[in-house]
Design an enzyme around this catalytic site. Structure first.
Site, mmCIF file in Angstrom:
data_model
loop_
_atom_site.group_PDB
_atom_site.id
_atom_site.type_symbol
_atom_site.label_atom_id
_atom_site.label_comp_id
_atom_site.label_asym_id
_atom_site.label_seq_id
_atom_site.Cartn_x
_atom_site.Cartn_y
_atom_site.Cartn_z
ATOM 1 N N CYS A 65 -1.196 3.451 -10.265
ATOM 2 C CA CYS A 65 -2.020 2.512 -9.504
ATOM 3 C C CYS A 65 -3.513 2.701 -9.722
ATOM 4 O O CYS A 65 -4.183 1.806 -10.230
ATOM 5 C CB CYS A 65 -1.691 2.607 -8.026
ATOM 6 S SG CYS A 65 -0.139 1.805 -7.641
ATOM 7 N N PHE A 107 0.854 -1.197 0.000
ATOM 8 C CA PHE A 107 0.000 0.000 0.000
ATOM 9 C C PHE A 107 0.885 1.241 0.000
ATOM 10 O O PHE A 107 0.627 2.206 0.715
ATOM 11 C CB PHE A 107 -0.925 -0.015 1.221
ATOM 12 C CG PHE A 107 -1.802 -1.238 1.293
ATOM 13 C CD1 PHE A 107 -2.941 -1.337 0.506
ATOM 14 C CD2 PHE A 107 -1.485 -2.305 2.124
ATOM 15 C CE1 PHE A 107 -3.745 -2.475 0.549
ATOM 16 C CE2 PHE A 107 -2.273 -3.447 2.178
ATOM 17 C CZ PHE A 107 -3.415 -3.534 1.383
ATOM 18 N N GLY A 130 -10.213 17.829 -7.264
ATOM 19 C CA GLY A 130 -9.083 18.407 -8.001
ATOM 20 C C GLY A 130 -9.184 18.147 -9.481
ATOM 21 O O GLY A 130 -10.286 18.018 -10.040
ATOM 22 N N GLU A 181 3.714 6.638 -3.736
ATOM 23 C CA GLU A 181 4.942 7.253 -4.233
ATOM 24 C C GLU A 181 5.135 8.581 -3.501
ATOM 25 O O GLU A 181 4.183 9.311 -3.258
ATOM 26 C CB GLU A 181 4.839 7.490 -5.738
ATOM 27 C CG GLU A 181 4.886 6.188 -6.495
ATOM 28 C CD GLU A 181 4.797 6.389 -7.996
ATOM 29 O OE1 GLU A 181 5.148 7.472 -8.478
ATOM 30 O OE2 GLU A 181 4.369 5.442 -8.662
HETATM 31 C C1 UDX Z 1 -1.812 4.731 -4.469
HETATM 32 C C2 UDX Z 1 -2.325 4.196 -3.120
HETATM 33 O O1 UDX Z 1 -2.559 5.303 -2.233
HETATM 34 C C3 UDX Z 1 -1.354 3.210 -2.528
HETATM 35 O O2 UDX Z 1 -1.876 2.681 -1.309
HETATM 36 C C4 UDX Z 1 -1.179 2.083 -3.550
HETATM 37 O O3 UDX Z 1 -0.427 1.068 -3.091
HETATM 38 C C5 UDX Z 1 -0.624 2.659 -4.845
HETATM 39 O O4 UDX Z 1 -1.538 3.631 -5.332
HETATM 40 P P1 UDX Z 1 -0.072 6.548 -5.336
HETATM 41 O O5 UDX Z 1 -0.524 6.164 -6.703
HETATM 42 O O6 UDX Z 1 1.382 6.665 -5.074
HETATM 43 O O7 UDX Z 1 -0.637 5.501 -4.253
HETATM 44 O O8 UDX Z 1 -0.728 7.961 -5.010
HETATM 45 P P2 UDX Z 1 -1.856 8.559 -4.065
HETATM 46 O O9 UDX Z 1 -1.224 9.438 -3.068
HETATM 47 O O10 UDX Z 1 -2.764 7.542 -3.559
HETATM 48 O O11 UDX Z 1 -2.620 9.503 -5.128
HETATM 49 C C6 UDX Z 1 -3.226 8.983 -6.301
HETATM 50 C C7 UDX Z 1 -3.881 10.074 -7.114
HETATM 51 O O12 UDX Z 1 -5.045 10.560 -6.472
HETATM 52 C C8 UDX Z 1 -3.006 11.313 -7.386
HETATM 53 O O13 UDX Z 1 -3.143 11.697 -8.736
HETATM 54 C C9 UDX Z 1 -3.581 12.355 -6.465
HETATM 55 O O14 UDX Z 1 -3.401 13.675 -6.955
HETATM 56 C C10 UDX Z 1 -5.053 11.973 -6.443
HETATM 57 N N1 UDX Z 1 -5.772 12.415 -5.241
HETATM 58 C C11 UDX Z 1 -5.437 11.914 -4.029
HETATM 59 C C12 UDX Z 1 -6.811 13.328 -5.360
HETATM 60 O O15 UDX Z 1 -7.148 13.809 -6.456
HETATM 61 N N2 UDX Z 1 -7.490 13.698 -4.223
HETATM 62 C C13 UDX Z 1 -7.186 13.207 -2.991
HETATM 63 O O16 UDX Z 1 -7.862 13.601 -2.021
HETATM 64 C C14 UDX Z 1 -6.115 12.294 -2.887
#
Ligand code: UDX
Length: 429
Positions: free
Chosen positions: A260, A152, A253, A155
């Site tokens: 992922c 989980f 956003g 990045e």
């Molecule tokens: C994600 C999961 O969180 C992680 O547990 C899994 O193992 C891999 O995928 P990651 O892809 O690194 O991690 O990024 P994350 O921080 O989860 O954000 C994903 C996307 O969602 C980003 O584009 C971010 O900008 C967007 N996001 C996140 C939103 O638009 N709003 C939010 O409130 C949170």
């Protein structure tokens, strides 16, 4: 304990390094010899804050090494983690051929009891396939267990997520594997959930899909907020204080991206269909996300009237801050659409421009945010890097041809921006 980590991508390299950090002896394997060469020379093939130092520290301590020889890695270890890529095929299904290949190599190499653990995100029931393939190629007739231990890691905060996780999920098929895996993870204090393999595989799919659903829910809500005069950031605050909902992942956003969420969501929709269920809810989560990126372009269009021959500045290209990862970044969709409409693009990102240049060679890359602002008709903030929040906004406005600012991540306060003379539009407020 001795650990072999096959695959040195984000997941494999971070997990392998962190296992070494908590005291285990780790050998990381990759069949890409160029990656192994970089690692052996003390370099890091990816950008992840803090990983560089942690790799160096553990190599020096003799707990972390690298090889391109799977047989060597398997031979030296009791735990063999599979952390190779499962990229989407054209139809959205994950390509599991690397997993199969690795399973064949493990089967052929193992000479004593091994625990073979899936770390990559894989469709439910992959564990059964891994077991079957390893069994078929099990030259020496060695005993083995298959397990699932989904990651989980986010990045940008992957090391912290590994060392201080909310939970550790262990999907096992025998008491022996359960005990060994619990022992392996003993140095990490976190709730440990032991399940069957299929449930562990599903926990990963369900968690990512649910988080994507939270984001799409907020993005859909942002439309209602705009139409009704509400502020989505306040609504998120009010909702988030309810412990059953939680404040995390309620930020509306410019859409979610990364390697992922978009990929896993598509894969899970496909897996559900194969199992005979049309997961309509998740299809809509995907649609709302696509629409949200288009809505950002629409906002610029509404404020500028025509996009043809307009110069648009884009702040932030990576799919989120603190990473150089451009995979499925909303910036790509937004920029391509703007170019289709006839606009020219100037862009800046603190770390991802090298990668971005390969994907979008036809835009102008700038040294900093002020260069982006120079003479543009509008700015779109796509990724909320902290340095953008600290910009001298007077200077930005002065440099622009027209002071149109579309804030795709709600970094700024609308009132403040309007006072400064910007024609400002955030998301859902
Ligand atoms: C994600 C999961 O969180 C992680 O547990 C899994 O193992 C891999 O995928 P990651 O892809 O690194 O991690 O990024 P994350 O921080 O989860 O954000 C994903 C996307 O969602 C980003 O584009 C971010 O900008 C967007 N996001 C996140 C939103 O638009 N709003 C939010 O409130 C949170």
């Amino acid at each position: 304990m001795k650990v072999c980590m096959i695959g040195t991508g984000y997941v494999g390299l971070v997990s392998g390094t962190c296992f070494a950090e908590i005291g285990h002896e780790v050998i990381c394997v990759d069949n890409d010899t160029s990656k192994i060469d970089i690692l052996k020379k003390g370099g890091i093939p990816i950008y992840e804050p803090g990983l560089d130092e942690l790799v160096k520290k553990n190599v020096q301590a003799g707990r972390l090494s690298f090889t391109s020889d799977t047989g060597e890695g398997v031979d030296k270890s009791q735990f063999v983690f599979i952390a190779v890529g499962t990229p989407p095929k054209d139809n959205g299904e994950p390509d599991l051929s690397s997993i199969e290949q690795v399973a064949i190599e493990i089967g052929a190499a193992m000479r004593d009891y091994k625990i073979i653990i899936e770390k990559s995100t894989v469709p439910v029931q992959t564990g059964q396939w891994v077991r079957m393939v390893v069994e078929r190629f099990n030259k020496h007739g060695s005993e083995f267990d298959v397990a699932s231990n989904p990651e989980f890691l986010r990045e940008g905060s992957a090391i912290n997520d590994f060392l201080f996780p909310d939970r550790i999920v262990l999907g096992v098929e025998s008491k022996r594997a359960e005990e060994k895996l619990l022992e392996l993870y003993r140095p990490i204090e976190a709730p440990k959930i032991v399940t069957d393999i299929a449930s562990a595989e599903l926990i990963k799919h369900a968690s990512n899909s649910f988080l994507s659903t939270k984001i799409s829910f907020m993005n859909a809500l942002s439309v209602i907020c705009e139409k009704s005069g509400a502020d989505v950031t306040k609504v998120a605050e009010g909702m988030g204080l309810d412990k059953r909902i939680g404040r995390d992942f309620l930020n509306a956003g410019a859409g979610f991206g990364g390697f992922c969420f978009p990929k896993d969501l598509k894969a899970f929709i496909g897996i559900s269909a194969k199992l005979g269920y049309d997961f309509r809810l998740l299809k809509e989560v995907e649609n709302i996300n696509d629409e949200q990126m288009q809505r950002v372009v629409k906002k610029v269009e509404e404020l500028l009237w025509n996009l043809r021959d307009k110069k648009i500045g884009v702040l932030g290209l990576a799919f989120k801050p603190n990473t150089d990862d451009m995979r499925f970044a909303p910036s790509i969709t937004i920029i391509n659409r703007l170019i289709d409409e006839g606009a020219t693009i100037k862009a800046y990102d603190p770390v991802s421009m090298k990668r971005a240049k390969k994907i979008m060679p036809n835009i102008t890359y700038c040294e900093n945010a002020y260069d982006v602002a120079a003479d543009v008709d509008a700015i779109i903030l796509v990724t909320e890097w902290s340095e953008f929040g600290k910009m001298d906004l007077q200077k930005v406005k002065k440099a622009m041809r027209q002071p149109v600012f579309v804030d795709g991540r709600n970094v700024f306060e609308p009132e403040k921006m309007k006072k400064l003379g910007f024609i400002y539009s955030g998301i859902g407020r």
